[in-house]
Design a protein around this motif. Structure first.
Motif: not given
Length: 290
Positions: A9-11, A30-33, A54-58, A61-64
């Motif tokens: 749900p954080i997404l 991505w690497r910098a963030e 959190h980063f990987q899920h976010a 989700f953007r790719l999805l």
């Protein structure tokens, strides 16, 4: 997408900025963030592990969202998911090394080699990671046993960070069975031992797996193309008649002129035979198929 949001749900915050949601993925950004996120939580292992999740899920989700909007082909999606895994692996390696060797320690002579779908840049949303941990040790290292123990701890910690379930979920399932001697082998292999195993003990299917291998994270000197060429230098098992046989079958089409599945499979077999026979001199053959 609804199921993914229910699990994470954080997404929901990602939906607030439609422009960012649909931005072209940028691995450098991505690497910098991710580096910034980990720095903010440095020294707190649980929070660092959650930050990675959190980063990987976010990003997933953007790719999805872009996938559902029709912005990405299957090939581009696989490229982005594989690049995301590379970024996660590299960040995980750096974070774990800080715990193993201490803050400010020189970078490890250690790398993650990807096989299978990761190595071929064909990851899907639920793909696991076929990986092998490889390290290098100087011939005159006065503490070779200590170096081995340190890199073994690094590999074990990395695998734990990747696969553990935390309140933020899991990163990836991993499969380490492609390492020398499979599940019975050491979790991390020295570069010399890895090459020696591939040259003297590996089965043919292990050489086939190598044709999709690539460097994913860590020390860039572990160039998978070079490793494959060196380990194959004395391997000439493929016979010319076998190559000719699969070349004929790989050219097969059906009545409508479309390639049939058997032709595709035999084309892959032909590539493996060519690598096994000419791999030491034709480096281009070792590039992953995408």
């Amino acid at each position: 997408a609804a199921d993914y949001l229910t699990r994470h749900p954080i997404l929901l915050d990602e939906l607030l900025d439609a422009r960012a949601l649909m931005e072209e993925p940028d691995p450098a950004a991505w690497r910098a963030e991710l580096k910034r996120m980990l720095a903010e939580n440095a020294g707190d292992q649980e929070r660092e592990m959650d930050a990675l999740r959190h980063f990987q899920h976010a990003q997933s989700f953007r790719l999805l969202a872009q996938d559902l909007a029709g912005q990405l082909t299957v090939e581009r999606l696989a490229d982005h998911l594989s690049a995301l895994a590379d970024v996660i692996l590299d960040a995980t390696l750096s974070a774990c090394w800080a715990y193993v060797a201490g803050e400010g320690a020189p970078p490890p002579r250690f790398a993650v080699i990807g096989y299978g779908k990761l190595g071929g840049k064909e990851l899907g949303y639920a793909s696991d990671l076929d990986i092998v941990f490889v390290y290098d040790v100087a011939p005159d290292d006065p503490d070779a046993d200590g170096t081995f123990a340190r890199y073994s701890r690094l590999a074990q910690r990395m695998n734990t960070w990747l696969t553990s379930n935390t309140p933020a979920g899991q990163l990836y399932d991993t499969d380490l069975r492609l390492r020398p001697d499979g599940a019975k082998g050491l979790i991390a292999s020295s570069l010399g031992a890895f090459k020696r195993y591939q040259r003297e003990q590996a089965w043919t299917w292990e050489h086939q797996a190598l044709t999709r291998a690539r460097h994913c994270a860590g020390d860039a000197q572990f160039n998978a193309v070079t490793i494959v060429a060196e380990t194959m230098r004395h391997r000439h098992h493929a016979r010319h008649d076998g190559v000719r046989h699969f070349r004929r079958q790989a050219d097969g089409t059906d009545a409508r002129g479309h390639f049939h599945l058997g032709a595709v499979i035999n084309a892959q077999r032909l590539r493996v035979l060519r690598v096994d026979h000419h791999g030491a001199t034709v480096l281009a053959l070792h590039q992953p198929v995408t």
